[in-house]
Design a protein around this motif. Structure first.
Motif, mmCIF file in Angstrom:
data_model
loop_
_atom_site.group_PDB
_atom_site.id
_atom_site.type_symbol
_atom_site.label_atom_id
_atom_site.label_comp_id
_atom_site.label_asym_id
_atom_site.label_seq_id
_atom_site.Cartn_x
_atom_site.Cartn_y
_atom_site.Cartn_z
ATOM 1 N N HIS A 65 -6.392 -15.547 8.705
ATOM 2 C CA HIS A 65 -6.618 -14.470 9.681
ATOM 3 C C HIS A 65 -7.797 -14.879 10.551
ATOM 4 O O HIS A 65 -8.953 -14.576 10.231
ATOM 5 C CB HIS A 65 -6.953 -13.155 8.966
ATOM 6 C CG HIS A 65 -5.888 -12.679 8.024
ATOM 7 N ND1 HIS A 65 -4.766 -12.003 8.449
ATOM 8 C CD2 HIS A 65 -5.772 -12.775 6.676
ATOM 9 C CE1 HIS A 65 -4.003 -11.696 7.403
ATOM 10 N NE2 HIS A 65 -4.591 -12.160 6.317
ATOM 11 N N PHE A 156 3.382 -4.295 4.900
ATOM 12 C CA PHE A 156 2.381 -3.769 3.968
ATOM 13 C C PHE A 156 2.888 -2.540 3.228
ATOM 14 O O PHE A 156 3.318 -1.576 3.865
ATOM 15 C CB PHE A 156 1.106 -3.372 4.728
ATOM 16 C CG PHE A 156 0.285 -4.528 5.236
ATOM 17 C CD1 PHE A 156 0.669 -5.221 6.374
ATOM 18 C CD2 PHE A 156 -0.878 -4.907 4.585
ATOM 19 C CE1 PHE A 156 -0.082 -6.289 6.852
ATOM 20 C CE2 PHE A 156 -1.641 -5.969 5.055
ATOM 21 C CZ PHE A 156 -1.245 -6.655 6.188
ATOM 22 N N TYR A 159 -2.549 0.174 2.597
ATOM 23 C CA TYR A 159 -3.224 0.633 3.809
ATOM 24 C C TYR A 159 -2.464 1.734 4.565
ATOM 25 O O TYR A 159 -2.096 1.558 5.747
ATOM 26 C CB TYR A 159 -3.481 -0.544 4.774
ATOM 27 C CG TYR A 159 -4.277 -1.686 4.205
ATOM 28 C CD1 TYR A 159 -5.542 -1.499 3.636
ATOM 29 C CD2 TYR A 159 -3.779 -2.988 4.248
ATOM 30 C CE1 TYR A 159 -6.262 -2.560 3.124
ATOM 31 C CE2 TYR A 159 -4.496 -4.063 3.740
ATOM 32 C CZ TYR A 159 -5.734 -3.837 3.184
ATOM 33 O OH TYR A 159 -6.445 -4.886 2.686
ATOM 34 N N HIS A 187 2.715 -7.599 1.422
ATOM 35 C CA HIS A 187 1.476 -7.194 0.766
ATOM 36 C C HIS A 187 1.871 -6.082 -0.193
ATOM 37 O O HIS A 187 2.089 -4.934 0.210
ATOM 38 C CB HIS A 187 0.460 -6.713 1.798
ATOM 39 C CG HIS A 187 -0.856 -6.316 1.185
ATOM 40 N ND1 HIS A 187 -2.065 -6.768 1.676
ATOM 41 C CD2 HIS A 187 -1.157 -5.529 0.126
ATOM 42 C CE1 HIS A 187 -3.049 -6.267 0.932
ATOM 43 N NE2 HIS A 187 -2.513 -5.495 -0.009
ATOM 44 N N ASN A 341 -12.084 -5.711 4.273
ATOM 45 C CA ASN A 341 -11.393 -6.459 3.209
ATOM 46 C C ASN A 341 -11.144 -7.895 3.645
ATOM 47 O O ASN A 341 -10.493 -8.143 4.656
ATOM 48 C CB ASN A 341 -10.026 -5.823 2.927
ATOM 49 C CG ASN A 341 -10.107 -4.550 2.095
ATOM 50 O OD1 ASN A 341 -9.142 -4.184 1.452
ATOM 51 N ND2 ASN A 341 -11.246 -3.866 2.107
HETATM 52 O O1 URP Z 1 -8.369 -8.427 1.891
HETATM 53 C C1 URP Z 1 -7.564 -9.055 2.550
HETATM 54 N N1 URP Z 1 -6.584 -9.666 1.938
HETATM 55 N N2 URP Z 1 -7.701 -9.136 3.885
HETATM 56 C C2 URP Z 1 -6.807 -9.731 4.797
HETATM 57 C C3 URP Z 1 -5.627 -8.855 5.123
HETATM 58 C C4 URP Z 1 -4.524 -9.014 4.131
HETATM 59 O O2 URP Z 1 -4.095 -8.025 3.554
HETATM 60 O O3 URP Z 1 -4.039 -10.120 3.934
#
Ligand code: URP
Ligand code: ZN
Ligand code: ZN
Length: 465
Positions: A65, A156, A159, A187, A341
């Motif tokens: 990311h 996801f 979240y 996720h 995160n």
């Molecule tokens: O905590 C994390 N993994 N941050 C990056 C976003 C994700 O969910 O991959």
């Protein structure tokens, strides 16, 4: 430009052998029996001495990311600093996540991420797309993106209110992926239940970073993983579970694979080396280790190493999502749910996995496989990437298995003010790094250039049954 890498042990996913490698321009021209190489030395423009070293395909990190908006801030590495740090650590390709904003189009989002990378990346890169808004337009655009080499879509189950998708939305996106040959990346944490636990903890005054781990129990990762697998079964889409951290989730993946399903999973170094004890570090220090799913109690580690050996876990990626301790992680002082995160790690994946070889957890060939070959095949880049063979891109790392060094924020190249592995000694390190025949790193010096990295349009997963 012809380069000869001489005297090393070439390690690929199929094993190790003494061989010399001839690079011509951007690609590998030949692997040579060292007995016959002598005649070619004069024909090379440059010769690299790899005696005592491994010669391996460049690492491929399929989960990063860079320059990503998240939790009210942006990840600290952009495509310039992040790809440079990756190369310093022996990674020569990555696949980053473009993030669809709610209400936004996938097509425009992809353009935004192309603009973020162009002129900055020093290694080759592809994109996955995060789908945060499932609607008829988005579903159509998924097919358009597949045509442009973006063949994987992350969704996801965590979240709520941000990236979360309902089971029905997930099923629709999976059906679309099934028809276009794309992979759904998941996720898998039950975000609805987690949000209840988080609210309860905060209401009873439990605000420290350690509660990030306690409010995201492994059972809720296992439950979501099993649910994602059944949704994928109904839709017919291939499923790739990202950042798997818990033995309960691994059990669900193992069962699905034993049933012969197109279900795959990755884990990350933080889940092999860090634990709830780190989250419970005194004061606010634990914020450095906040990521989701959370690092687990140590008894999960052995299950994950076992999964890597048995191929129930196919890949180790980093989920590199760095936030500085000062000003970024600090957003969550007094409320762990507000800590951005994510953790830094793009530079250390190859070394931390080699440490697994040193510790007897992985064979040499398996190290290369989970680090490079399987990522290439899983995400449609093989054999251009992921191996050393005639015609492949000359993305090659000369790796010194005897080099001992200490991981530290003082010496790393990531644009983040702490190391999640501060003070940890590892055995093995990069000696030289080539990307398409160009030297990026040698003699502890940087020779790469921002902007030389190219976009990698990708094909479909190459493991489908
Ligand atoms: O905590 C994390 N993994 N941050 C990056 C976003 C994700 O969910 O991959
Ligand atoms: Zn995730
Ligand atoms: Zn991630």
């Amino acid at each position: 430009m012809r380069t000869l890498i001489r005297g090393g042990t070439v390690v690929t996913a199929t094993g190790a052998s003494a061989a010399d490698v001839l690079i011509d321009g951007e690609t590998v021209a030949a692997l040579l029996d060292p007995v016959h190489t002598g005649a070619l030395v004069g024909a090379a423009d440059r010769t690299i001495d790899a005696s005592g070293k491994y010669v391996i395909p460049g690492g491929i990190d399929v989960h990063t990311h860079l320059d990503m908006p998240f939790g009210g801030t942006f990840s600290a590495d952009d495509f310039e600093t992040g790809t440079r740090a990756a190369a310093w650590g022996g990674t020569t390709s990555l696949v980053d996540f473009a993030v669809q904003p709610k209400g936004g189009s996938l097509r425009e989002t992809l353009d935004t991420w192309h603009a973020k990378a162009e002129g900055k990346a020093s290694i080759d890169y592809g994109f996955h797309m995060i789908v945060s808004d499932v609607n008829s337009q988005t579903l159509k655009e998924m097919d358009v993106l597949v045509g442009e080499g973006v063949t994987s879509f992350k969704m996801f189950m965590a979240y709520p209110g941000v990236f979360y998708a309902t089971d029905g939305e997930i099923l629709q996106a999976m059906q679309r992926a099934a028809s276009s040959g794309a992979t759904i990346m998941m996720h898998a944490e039950n975000g609805i239940a987690i949000d209840v636990l988080v609210a309860q903890a905060l209401a009873s005054g439990r605000t420290d970073p350690g509660w990030h781990g306690r409010t995201r129990p492994p059972e809720l990762e296992g439950e979501a993983t099993a649910r994602a697998i059944r949704l994928a079964q109904v839709s017919g889409a291939p499923l790739y579970i990202v950042h798997l951290s818990a033995q309960q989730a691994l059990a669900a993946v193992t069962e699905a694979r034993d049933e012969g399903r197109n279900v795959f999973a990755e884990t990350c170094p933080q889940y092999l080396y860090l634990s709830q004890e780190d989250l419970d570090a005194p004061g606010f220090e634990g914020a450095k280790y906040v990521c989701s799913p959370p690092v687990r109690p140590k008894d999960h580690w052995a299950h994950l190493w076992r999964g890597l050996r048995t191929n129930d876990l196919s890949i180790v990626s980093t989920d590199h999502c760095p936030f500085c301790f000062k000003e970024q992680k600090e957003l969550g002082r007094g409320d762990f749910s507000k800590i951005p995160n994510g953790m830094p790690g793009i530079e250390h994946r190859v070394d931390l996995l080699h440490q697994g070889v040193v510790d007897g957890e992985l064979s040499l060939a398996r190290w290369v496989e989970v680090n490079s070959t399987t990522p290439a095949r899983m995400f449609g880049l093989y054999p251009r990437k992921g191996t050393i063979a005639p015609g492949s891109d000359a993305d090659i790392v000369v790796y010194d298995p005897a080099l001992r060094h200490v991981l530290s924020a003082e010496t790393h190249h990531m644009a983040v003010d702490y190391s999640a592995y501060e003070g940890r000694q590892v055995q093995g390190g990069v000696s030289a790094v080539f990307s398409r025949g160009e030297v990026l790193v040698s003699d502890r010096r940087w020779h790469g250039q921002a902007g030389r990295g190219r976009f990698l349009p990708r094909g479909a997963c190459q493991y489908l049954r």
